[in-house]
Design an enzyme around this catalytic site. Structure first.
Site, PDB file in Angstrom:
ATOM      1  N   ARG A  63       0.811  -1.229   0.000  1.00  0.00           N
ATOM      2  CA  ARG A  63       0.000   0.000   0.000  1.00  0.00           C
ATOM      3  C   ARG A  63       0.842   1.275   0.000  1.00  0.00           C
ATOM      4  NH1 ARG A  63      -4.994  -1.919   3.116  1.00  0.00           N
ATOM      5  NH2 ARG A  63      -5.749  -3.441   1.607  1.00  0.00           N
ATOM      6  N   CYS A  64       2.097   1.144  -0.374  1.00  0.00           N
ATOM      7  CA  CYS A  64       3.004   2.288  -0.413  1.00  0.00           C
ATOM      8  C   CYS A  64       2.859   3.029  -1.747  1.00  0.00           C
ATOM      9  CB  CYS A  64       4.449   1.794  -0.255  1.00  0.00           C
ATOM     10  SG  CYS A  64       5.690   3.101  -0.317  1.00  0.00           S
ATOM     11  N   GLY A  65       3.105   4.321  -1.732  1.00  0.00           N
ATOM     12  CA  GLY A  65       3.104   5.107  -2.960  1.00  0.00           C
ATOM     13  C   GLY A  65       4.158   4.636  -3.956  1.00  0.00           C
ATOM     14  N   TYR A  66       5.194   3.953  -3.461  1.00  0.00           N
ATOM     15  CA  TYR A  66       6.236   3.401  -4.327  1.00  0.00           C
ATOM     16  C   TYR A  66       5.920   1.971  -4.785  1.00  0.00           C
ATOM     17  CZ  TYR A  66       9.419   7.241  -3.080  1.00  0.00           C
ATOM     18  OH  TYR A  66      10.009   8.463  -2.894  1.00  0.00           O
ATOM     19  N   ALA A  67       4.743   1.454  -4.464  1.00  0.00           N
ATOM     20  CA  ALA A  67       4.413   0.059  -4.798  1.00  0.00           C
ATOM     21  C   ALA A  67       4.510  -0.226  -6.290  1.00  0.00           C
ATOM     22  CB  ALA A  67       3.025  -0.308  -4.273  1.00  0.00           C
TER      23      ALA A  67
END
Length: 188
Positions: A63-67
């Site tokens: 769920r990270c913006g970098y996913a």
């Protein structure tokens, strides 16, 4: 592998540092090759099994913006796996609680959302005193290059040495990371 100044001083003072006991028990396995990770529903993944090959260890979170980097990591993996690169995703909930899933559900979500087929291990702590022994070792080797967010990348050399840490914002296909991997693949 040359012992670090910190470890020598600690040994002289009789202080036990996290991760040293594991390394001492695996003295024949220098550096990163002394460590392993548990895999969801499978045998553990020992970094020693990849001796002679470069290994990229990345702490991930679905769920990270970098996913989106999971897809780019897949491109990197597809490009270099036949030449010997090993890629290990280490899910972590350390940064912003961005890994709510557990076990095999993490790898399944990464496969469904980003096409990720590289190795995923069990969720682990990657910073602080409770960190997985690999991450404590890496922090002692390169204190200025520790994970500060999800998708931090550690490149391990063919000999188990920690070659460098690449921060979350470093794209997996960035020239600096690709060149570092290429140098290590060509070193054999």
């Amino acid at each position: 592998m040359k012992p670090s100044r910190r470890n020598i001083i600690a040994a002289m003072a009789g202080i036990a540092l996290p991760g040293l006991a594991l390394r001492a028990a695996n003295a024949a396995d220098p550096g990163a090759h002394a460590f392993g990770f548990e895999r969801p529903g499978a045998a553990s993944l020992s970094l020693a099994d990849y001796r002679g090959k470069p290994i990229l260890v990345v702490n991930t979170a679905t769920r990270c913006g970098y996913a989106g980097q999971m897809a780019t990591l897949e491109q990197l993996w597809q490009r270099y796996r036949e030449r010997g690169l090993m890629l290990v995703a280490v899910p972590s909930n350390d940064f912003g609680g961005q890994e709510p899933l557990d076990g095999a559900a993490i790898a399944e979500a990464a496969l469904q959302s980003h096409g990720a087929t590289y190795a995923f291990v069990e969720k682990a702590v990657v910073r602080g005193p409770q960190a997985h022994p690999f991450y404590r070792w890496a922090a002692s080797e390169r204190p200025a290059e520790t994970p500060r967010w999800n998708f931090h990348k550690y490149l391990i050399g063919r000999d188990g040495a920690l070659l460098g840490g690449f921060p979350a914002a470093t794209d997996p296909l960035s020239p600096q990371l690709v060149q570092a991997i290429g140098r290590e693949l060509g070193a054999g």
